[in-house]
Design a protein around this motif. Sequence first.
Motif, PDB file in Angstrom:
ATOM      1  N   GLN A  11      12.792   4.442   2.087  1.00 61.09           N
ATOM      2  CA  GLN A  11      13.351   3.825   0.798  1.00 61.09           C
ATOM      3  C   GLN A  11      14.901   3.792   0.781  1.00 61.09           C
ATOM      4  OE1 GLN A  11      10.834   5.492  -1.862  1.00 61.09           O
ATOM      5  NE2 GLN A  11       9.665   3.663  -1.870  1.00 61.09           N
ATOM      6  N   SER A  12      15.565   4.896   1.280  1.00 63.38           N
ATOM      7  CA  SER A  12      16.937   4.870   1.165  1.00 63.38           C
ATOM      8  C   SER A  12      17.598   4.143   2.151  1.00 63.38           C
ATOM      9  CB  SER A  12      17.505   6.365   1.552  1.00 63.38           C
ATOM     10  OG  SER A  12      16.952   6.766   3.076  1.00 63.38           O
ATOM     11  N   ALA A  13      16.794   3.527   3.432  1.00 64.47           N
ATOM     12  CA  ALA A  13      17.017   2.758   4.151  1.00 64.47           C
ATOM     13  C   ALA A  13      17.084   1.206   3.688  1.00 64.47           C
ATOM     14  CB  ALA A  13      16.722   2.750   5.550  1.00 64.47           C
ATOM     15  N   PHE A  14      15.735   0.901   2.999  1.00 65.12           N
ATOM     16  CA  PHE A  14      15.550  -0.568   2.897  1.00 65.12           C
ATOM     17  C   PHE A  14      15.649  -0.597   1.333  1.00 65.12           C
ATOM     18  CE2 PHE A  14      13.914   0.178   6.937  1.00 65.12           C
ATOM     19  CZ  PHE A  14      14.136  -1.193   7.434  1.00 65.12           C
ATOM     20  N   GLY A  15      15.582   0.287   0.566  1.00 64.74           N
ATOM     21  CA  GLY A  15      15.627   0.175  -0.826  1.00 64.74           C
ATOM     22  C   GLY A  15      14.175   0.429  -1.568  1.00 64.74           C
ATOM     23  N   GLU A  16      14.222   0.457  -2.874  1.00 67.90           N
ATOM     24  CA  GLU A  16      13.002   1.033  -3.414  1.00 67.90           C
ATOM     25  C   GLU A  16      11.848  -0.189  -3.560  1.00 67.90           C
ATOM     26  OE1 GLU A  16      11.939   3.881  -5.138  1.00 67.90           O
ATOM     27  OE2 GLU A  16      13.774   4.800  -4.248  1.00 67.90           O
ATOM     28  N   THR A  17      12.405  -1.428  -3.476  1.00 68.01           N
ATOM     29  CA  THR A  17      11.442  -2.489  -3.515  1.00 68.01           C
ATOM     30  C   THR A  17      10.593  -2.676  -2.112  1.00 68.01           C
ATOM     31  OG1 THR A  17      13.240  -3.984  -2.726  1.00 68.01           O
ATOM     32  CG2 THR A  17      12.916  -3.894  -5.228  1.00 68.01           C
ATOM     33  N   LEU A  18      10.886  -1.751  -1.155  1.00 67.82           N
ATOM     34  CA  LEU A  18      10.222  -2.178   0.000  1.00 67.82           C
ATOM     35  C   LEU A  18       8.525  -1.992  -0.014  1.00 67.82           C
ATOM     36  CD1 LEU A  18      10.486  -2.296   3.007  1.00 67.82           C
ATOM     37  CD2 LEU A  18      10.393   0.004   3.407  1.00 67.82           C
ATOM     38  N   GLY A  19       8.122  -0.943  -0.753  1.00 71.46           N
ATOM     39  CA  GLY A  19       6.833  -0.865  -0.830  1.00 71.46           C
ATOM     40  C   GLY A  19       6.469   0.306  -1.772  1.00 71.46           C
ATOM     41  N   VAL A  20       4.984   0.662  -1.955  1.00 73.16           N
ATOM     42  CA  VAL A  20       4.570   1.475  -2.859  1.00 73.16           C
ATOM     43  C   VAL A  20       3.698   2.540  -2.156  1.00 73.16           C
ATOM     44  CG1 VAL A  20       3.438   2.123  -5.107  1.00 73.16           C
ATOM     45  CG2 VAL A  20       4.407  -0.134  -4.625  1.00 73.16           C
ATOM     46  N   TRP A  21       4.037   3.703  -2.466  1.00 68.85           N
ATOM     47  CA  TRP A  21       3.110   4.699  -1.599  1.00 68.85           C
ATOM     48  C   TRP A  21       1.886   5.187  -2.325  1.00 68.85           C
ATOM     49  CZ3 TRP A  21       2.482   6.886   2.745  1.00 68.85           C
ATOM     50  CH2 TRP A  21       2.039   8.354   2.713  1.00 68.85           C
ATOM     51  N   HIS A  22       0.710   5.226  -1.739  1.00 72.07           N
ATOM     52  CA  HIS A  22      -0.322   5.234  -2.451  1.00 72.07           C
ATOM     53  C   HIS A  22      -0.854   6.841  -1.698  1.00 72.07           C
ATOM     54  CE1 HIS A  22      -1.132   1.371  -4.375  1.00 72.07           C
ATOM     55  NE2 HIS A  22      -0.424   0.929  -3.622  1.00 72.07           N
ATOM     56  N   ALA A  23      -0.923   7.786  -2.554  1.00 70.91           N
ATOM     57  CA  ALA A  23      -1.238   9.226  -1.973  1.00 70.91           C
ATOM     58  C   ALA A  23      -2.816   9.282  -2.119  1.00 70.91           C
ATOM     59  CB  ALA A  23      -0.724  10.197  -2.672  1.00 70.91           C
ATOM     60  N   SER A  24      -3.410   9.630  -1.161  1.00 66.74           N
ATOM     61  CA  SER A  24      -4.763   9.943  -1.351  1.00 66.74           C
ATOM     62  C   SER A  24      -4.844  11.467  -1.876  1.00 66.74           C
ATOM     63  CB  SER A  24      -5.673  10.122   0.102  1.00 66.74           C
ATOM     64  OG  SER A  24      -6.754  10.880   0.027  1.00 66.74           O
ATOM     65  N   ASN A  25      -5.826  11.702  -2.846  1.00 67.72           N
ATOM     66  CA  ASN A  25      -6.160  13.122  -3.204  1.00 67.72           C
ATOM     67  C   ASN A  25      -7.291  13.828  -2.724  1.00 67.72           C
ATOM     68  OD1 ASN A  25      -7.804  11.697  -4.431  1.00 67.72           O
ATOM     69  ND2 ASN A  25      -7.217  12.058  -6.477  1.00 67.72           N
ATOM     70  N   SER A  26      -7.660  13.512  -1.372  1.00 68.07           N
ATOM     71  CA  SER A  26      -8.686  13.875  -0.935  1.00 68.07           C
ATOM     72  C   SER A  26      -8.503  15.501  -0.516  1.00 68.07           C
ATOM     73  CB  SER A  26      -9.355  13.137   0.506  1.00 68.07           C
ATOM     74  OG  SER A  26     -10.058  13.851   1.254  1.00 68.07           O
ATOM     75  N   GLU A  27      -9.787  16.268  -0.286  1.00 72.55           N
ATOM     76  CA  GLU A  27      -9.823  17.811  -0.398  1.00 72.55           C
ATOM     77  C   GLU A  27      -9.416  17.892   1.201  1.00 72.55           C
ATOM     78  OE1 GLU A  27     -13.399  19.480  -1.353  1.00 72.55           O
ATOM     79  OE2 GLU A  27     -13.078  19.022  -3.444  1.00 72.55           O
ATOM     80  N   SER A  28      -9.694  17.159   2.155  1.00 74.03           N
ATOM     81  CA  SER A  28      -9.592  17.377   3.703  1.00 74.03           C
ATOM     82  C   SER A  28      -7.949  16.842   3.836  1.00 74.03           C
ATOM     83  CB  SER A  28     -10.422  16.755   4.450  1.00 74.03           C
ATOM     84  OG  SER A  28      -9.779  15.848   5.371  1.00 74.03           O
ATOM     85  N   ALA A  29      -7.226  17.802   4.434  1.00 73.80           N
ATOM     86  CA  ALA A  29      -6.240  17.621   4.883  1.00 73.80           C
ATOM     87  C   ALA A  29      -5.880  16.300   5.958  1.00 73.80           C
ATOM     88  CB  ALA A  29      -5.313  18.796   5.640  1.00 73.80           C
ATOM     89  N   TYR A  30      -6.882  16.096   6.719  1.00 73.27           N
ATOM     90  CA  TYR A  30      -6.856  14.976   7.868  1.00 73.27           C
ATOM     91  C   TYR A  30      -7.071  13.764   6.791  1.00 73.27           C
ATOM     92  CZ  TYR A  30      -8.105  11.648  11.160  1.00 73.27           C
ATOM     93  OH  TYR A  30      -8.206  10.536  12.239  1.00 73.27           O
ATOM     94  N   ALA A  31      -7.816  13.658   5.781  1.00 74.56           N
ATOM     95  CA  ALA A  31      -8.140  12.543   5.081  1.00 74.56           C
ATOM     96  C   ALA A  31      -6.804  12.186   4.269  1.00 74.56           C
ATOM     97  CB  ALA A  31      -9.261  12.505   4.233  1.00 74.56           C
TER      98      ALA A  31
END
Lengths: 167, 167
Positions: A11-31
């Motif tokens: 986002q610092s290179a391309f700007g905030e409009t590049l996209g949105v981060w969708h974080a998973s809240n799964s219990e497993s670190a891999y997931a």
Amino acid sequence: MEQLGIIERLQSAFGETLGVWHASNSESAYARRMGSFFQVSDPARLLELAFFLRDEPALAFDSLLLLSSVDHGDGSLSVVYHLESTVYRHQIVLKITRPMAQARVPSVTSVWSHANWQEREAWDMMGIRFEGHPDHRRILLEEDYPGHPLRKYFKEPDFYHGMKVPN
Amino acid sequence: MELPVLPTDKTGEGNVIVTSLDTLFNWSRLSSLWQMSFGLACCAIEMMSTAAAHYDMMRFGVIPRPSPRQSDVIIISGTVTLKMASRVKMLYEQMADPKYVISMGNCSNCGGPYWEYGYHVLRGVDRVIPVDVYIPGCPPRPEALLEGLMKLQEKVRAQGKDIEFTE
């Protein structure tokens, strides 16, 4: 690098409009790692973004682990890119969504050459065009097969080359 | 020095067999069913092991031939995809008469596990070529293939004659 750090870097290179981060809240670190994804908003910037991810020394995403496609069932299709850096062992997932009528995204074959067959498979099964692909044919089915069978509302043909298909 | 002349059945020397031409032809055909060396899927692995030393399909006169012109029987060993079906049909048409078809395994009998959702699978090879013997199984064991082969031999033995072939 942590995934959030990678996103900040982007986002610092391309700007905030590049996209949105969708974080998973799964219990497993891999997931959490593989289930969180970065939704890229503008397909026109995908290629630029891909080159940046590969060539930036601190990121070094030199491997496209998997290119897959999704039919959401609401008239939109997605392409999902699982990327890995074999240098730093960090991974990130990019996702790009298009309406079915404009199912076109730029090909990343020029960035990761092993995207070639995976993009052909996504075209074959899901009907997504990859602009700039060097060899844009179907990979498994025959060229004259009607439709793209992994789409949600695909209906198999009654006859194919004179052979009855449904049971 | 005079060599002793041994009575022998192996060469048929000195023996006369009275038979009809049909019986002779049928007997010759069933004793040398040359098989087209042609495999489609996992059933082909079973077919190869049937041809190998332990089950030794060659003792029935079955020799794999690399050309459809020289073969009498084609064993459809595996899933017949829509893409492959036209090729299977072409191979069958290239074989010289008399020709026989063994459908090996559930996939080529009726589509098998692809019965419901196999958009790319022909539900049964009998939709493109006529089948003489169906062998069930997924995949059939070598014993089952040999049993099917012997059934085909019985069928050839009864060919053109007024005896009933019992399944």
